[in-house]
Scaffold this active site. Sequence first.
Site, PDB file in Angstrom:
ATOM      1  CB  CYS A 104      -0.920   0.020   1.215  1.00 34.91           C
ATOM      2  SG  CYS A 104      -2.007   1.470   1.262  1.00 34.91           S
ATOM      3  N   GLY A 156       1.210  -7.967 -11.123  1.00 33.58           N
ATOM      4  CA  GLY A 156       0.136  -6.981 -11.202  1.00 33.58           C
ATOM      5  C   GLY A 156       0.593  -5.719 -11.895  1.00 33.58           C
TER       6      GLY A 156
END
Length: 675
Positions: free
Chosen positions: A403, A515
């Site tokens: 994050c 990703g």
Amino acid sequence: MASGENKVKTSTLPPGTAPIKAEFLLQRSSPQPLANPDDDAAERGAQSSGRGTGDRADPEPGTGGKKSWKNKSKAEKRAQRGQNTGRRFGKVRDELELCWRVANGAACDLGTECRFSHDIDAYLAAKPQDLRIPYVSEFSESLPFGPDLSAVSKPHLRHPNVDTATQCPIFAEVGECRYGYKCRFLGGHVQEGSEDETKKAHAALTGHEMNFIGAENQKRLRAKRYPLPIATQYLRDIEPKPTKSAPPVVFDASRLDEPGYTPEVPTGEAKMEVDETLEKRTGDQNLEAAEDTPDVPVRFSEKKRLNWKGKTYLAPLTTVGNLPFRRLCVKLGADITCGEMGLAPSFLAGSREEWSLVRRHPSETMFGVQVAGNKPNVLVPTAEVLAKEFPNTIDFVDLNCGCPIDLVFKAGSGSALMDAAGKLGRIVVGMQKALGEIPLTVKMRTGVKDGKNNAHKLMPRVATEWGASAMTIHGRTRQQRYTRLADWDYIKQCVEAVKVKEEEEDLAPIPIFGGGDAFSSQDYWGKVDHSGVDGVMIARGALIKPWVFTEVKERREWDISARERLDLIRDYVDFGLNHFGSDTTGVNATRRYLCEALSFQYRYVPIGLLETLPPKINERAPAFKGRNELETLLASPDSNDWVKISEMFLGPSPASWSFTPKHKSNAYNNEEGQG
């Protein structure tokens, strides 16, 4: 077909512009593309399920004499915390609130002391008329698009607001409606006289959501009385043991830059200070043999194996990645789903909002919970609570080491853990112990700062020394955010590093997902073949077009029509009402989250309008029109149009309700009237 004077030649558009066919382009004052939506701003201001966990908006330098953050008072800082402090979505309630017990046909124990109304007739007279969700077959592709939902079709009883032609989505799915008279689709079940026992029996197995923590255990967490024997013992085991015989060693961090200075190797708290100081200074380049991290491979044989190769994975997403959206993606082909990021301290504090993030629908066949935290003493206990509460309904727990949000990073959580390998090792091993059979997965980025990638060093340790069951790597640094394309060459390097280590240690391989920027079937499979990953975790691609999972599964690019997209919106409404509720509050919560989803989906450019394929996620769209008016509406960047689309299924929005996009670049016609 646009008229001749309104056509724009595609060749006149700047690089990085979606190659839309000339006949669909609209002439504006200049042929520049529309502003590229600021995904960094959306991520910085992410608010998970309305919890207000957005990033603090520090004032820009030179902003007309406004106070800097450090010069603000505590009250001013509290008021400004969260980039989206103006995004307030208060609950919309009935004007006359009916007692919940009376609404469900029961007697209220409080009697006259109850602060809610017990007069059903008065409530029904004041209640807004029943809603009816139209079928897509009732819509046309041109204005006014859909049926008039303002008229009650079949008055029932003596109350004109009850419509027997409606269908309650909750009753239709589970055979009963827990909202009783408060349901905005009351006419769909008030006349039944009895509950549908067949549907109820079926719903007991397939329809009801799972993972509810009991109120008593929430109280124990808040009071710090929840028993955590595994975490307690592990934290005691890793606590530094001071040596009595050796004199205390004073560590002088200020002398690290002096030529020839070699600090003595301290123990206990002094050693932890050395480790953490060096981690910050070197990005963990010199801590591979740290004494306080495991030095032998740790593999937990009792863990369930994760066989993920070839499966599709919907990334955990803040705000939009709620349970209704995950249900939609599962219907469209997502195999693996993960709840929104939850904060370990809030789980341990018994936060109702945080625990709602672990909710799971039975259609989610492989479901995980993502947790963020900065220390073993919050993450290991959280893992133990999850394992004790939901041993059979959580398939994996994902540790967030990626994050980038400032609020999370500055607390030492998320991607900050990538620069603290010693701490990360203690966290991973401890969580593994606390989770028992439940596998632990780890999600990270390429690194924290540009030019200082360290995932290729961390990932082999996570896989072989610390025993994670799967890993995901997002191909960008924390600093980079979305400013450049994901680095799939580096992802390939990381995959190869893990495989080499697994072969050296003679360990079975674990799934590794990459990703970044997967936006089409061709994108997806090309990235898999190039990098050697077992699959691609899809995030923004799924937000913009949830049907990307269908494309990946069927290895094709889907030229989805406007009516098919409208059908998916109707599904989302159905799933939203089942999750958020069919009363007035639930209807408008569903409306809010539908608008959140549309704030991404409008960015989809129908591939039938493109001159070349596949589409690219970072290409900006110039002003264009669709193949029909409905397709043009669905591509509108005007947030008022997103509200209009919600009204096509949920009726007029209340006067007290409004929708503000996460960031203004998502809607050119915002509340300030910018056109």
